[in-house]
Write an enzyme that holds these catalytic residues in place. Structure first.
Site, mmCIF file in Angstrom:
data_model
loop_
_atom_site.group_PDB
_atom_site.id
_atom_site.type_symbol
_atom_site.label_atom_id
_atom_site.label_comp_id
_atom_site.label_asym_id
_atom_site.label_seq_id
_atom_site.Cartn_x
_atom_site.Cartn_y
_atom_site.Cartn_z
ATOM 1 N N ASP A 9 0.896 -1.171 0.000
ATOM 2 C CA ASP A 9 0.000 0.000 0.000
ATOM 3 C C ASP A 9 0.931 1.216 0.000
ATOM 4 O O ASP A 9 1.015 1.943 0.974
ATOM 5 C CB ASP A 9 -0.939 -0.001 1.215
ATOM 6 C CG ASP A 9 -0.206 -0.021 2.549
ATOM 7 O OD1 ASP A 9 0.917 -0.557 2.620
ATOM 8 O OD2 ASP A 9 -0.751 0.525 3.528
ATOM 9 N N HIS A 243 9.326 -0.829 9.348
ATOM 10 C CA HIS A 243 8.295 -1.877 9.431
ATOM 11 C C HIS A 243 8.331 -2.811 8.207
ATOM 12 O O HIS A 243 8.594 -3.999 8.327
ATOM 13 C CB HIS A 243 6.898 -1.249 9.490
ATOM 14 C CG HIS A 243 6.656 -0.341 10.636
ATOM 15 N ND1 HIS A 243 6.547 -0.795 11.937
ATOM 16 C CD2 HIS A 243 6.477 1.004 10.700
ATOM 17 C CE1 HIS A 243 6.313 0.227 12.740
ATOM 18 N NE2 HIS A 243 6.265 1.337 12.010
HETATM 19 CA CA LIG Z 1 2.795 -0.744 4.002
#
Ligand SMILES: [Ca+2]
Length: 307
Positions: A9, A243
């Site tokens: 995303d 992340h």
């Molecule tokens: Ca992401």
């Protein structure tokens, strides 16, 4: 070489994960599927194509647009422009790419690649799991054919980040996460339990200014923006968390982390704990949860590859 599909995303840490994957010869990226999350699905697709341009990749990389909303059909979480900038890439001002996404849908691409390369495809999902859940619902046979799913998401032993209980990727589509977790596909969960320890420090990014290239400028712009956003929330951090890159790192070298098999559930209720990932006591283990990380070794490896 490991065959992987990146499911993104594309915000800032997705861009870093994409760069890390393409600059690691251990991985063969079959394609990149996009969906809503940090930004809208259309923006995620646009950003992904731009990142491929700035990486200087001359060959065609399949980019396939996917989910524009969660399985429920209703957005619960808004975009994360406060973290990733209005454009999702730290307002970096990259020109629009001339690359085009494939005309198929993300779930169809996942199904076709998994069937073409049975037991060989690892999915690295660093956004909400809607595309993968849609693929599983559409063709349940794939659960026996996917090699592994590595999910950046969840917070099993630590607090959440979008709510005190929930992590952003899971919160954006908990139903999808639940479908993936209960599918029987081997899942490794790379959650806030470990990713919040992977700090990219301000002073490291400042050192990049000695390298003069469009790629280096891009990295500095997005990382400075990301570090600035983190600073707003916690000025003591002095950096930003890697992340999504850690999910890629775990596929390149599983020894970066230590995992514990657990039965992990997703709270689908409408209360304060909506979207929380939690250990189901006495349940059958369905997920390898990353609980420990060799931070220095991972961050050094990431930096060596990406810069
Ligand atoms: Ca992401």
């Amino acid at each position: 070489m490991e065959h992987v599909i990146l499911d993104v995303d594309t915000g800032i840490d997705d861009a870093l994960a994409i760069a890390y994957a393409f600059r690691s010869s251990e991985l063969n990226v079959l394609g990149i599927t996009t969906g809503f999350g940090n930004v809208s699905e259309k923006e995620a697709t646009r950003n992904t194509l731009q990142v491929l341009d700035v990486l200087g990749l001359e060959h065609e990389i399949p980019v396939i647009a996917g989910a524009d909303k969660p399985l429920s059909g209703v957005h619960i979480k808004g975009k994360s422009t406060h973290i990733h900038g209005e454009d999702g890439l730290g307002n970096c001002g990259l020109p629009l790419s001339k690359r085009r996404p494939l005309s198929t849908e993300a779930a169809n691409f996942i199904i076709s690649k998994v069937k073409e390369l049975p037991h060989q495809v690892t999915l690295i999902a660093v956004g909400p799991q809607t595309n993968l859940a849609t693929a599983i619902k559409k063709d349940p046979e794939i659960v026996n054919l996917v090699k592994r799913v590595v999910v950046m998401g969840g917070a099993v032993t630590v607090p959440g980040n979008v709510t005190p209980n929930a992590e952003a990727n899971i919160y954006a589509d908990p139903e999808a996460a639940s479908v993936v977790f209960e599918s029987g596909i081997p899942v490794t969960l790379v959650g806030l339990d470990v990713t919040m320890q992977t700090l990219l420090r301000n002073e490291v990014v400042n050192e990049w200014s000695s390298v003069k290239s469009a790629y280096s400028d891009f990295l500095q712009t997005i990382c400075n923006s990301y570090i600035g956003a983190y600073h707003q929330f916690d000025s003591s951090l002095g950096g930003c968390a890697l992340h999504d890159p850690l999910a890629v790192g775990v596929v390149i070298d599983p020894s970066f982390v230590k995992t514990v098999p657990m039965c992990v559930g997703v709270d689908l209720g409408k209360g304060d704990t909506f979207g929380k990932t939690y250990e189901v006591q006495q349940g059958k283990a369905n997920i390898e949860v990353c609980l420990d990380i060799d931070v220095d070794r991972f961050v050094s490896h990431f930096l060596q590859r990406v810069i």
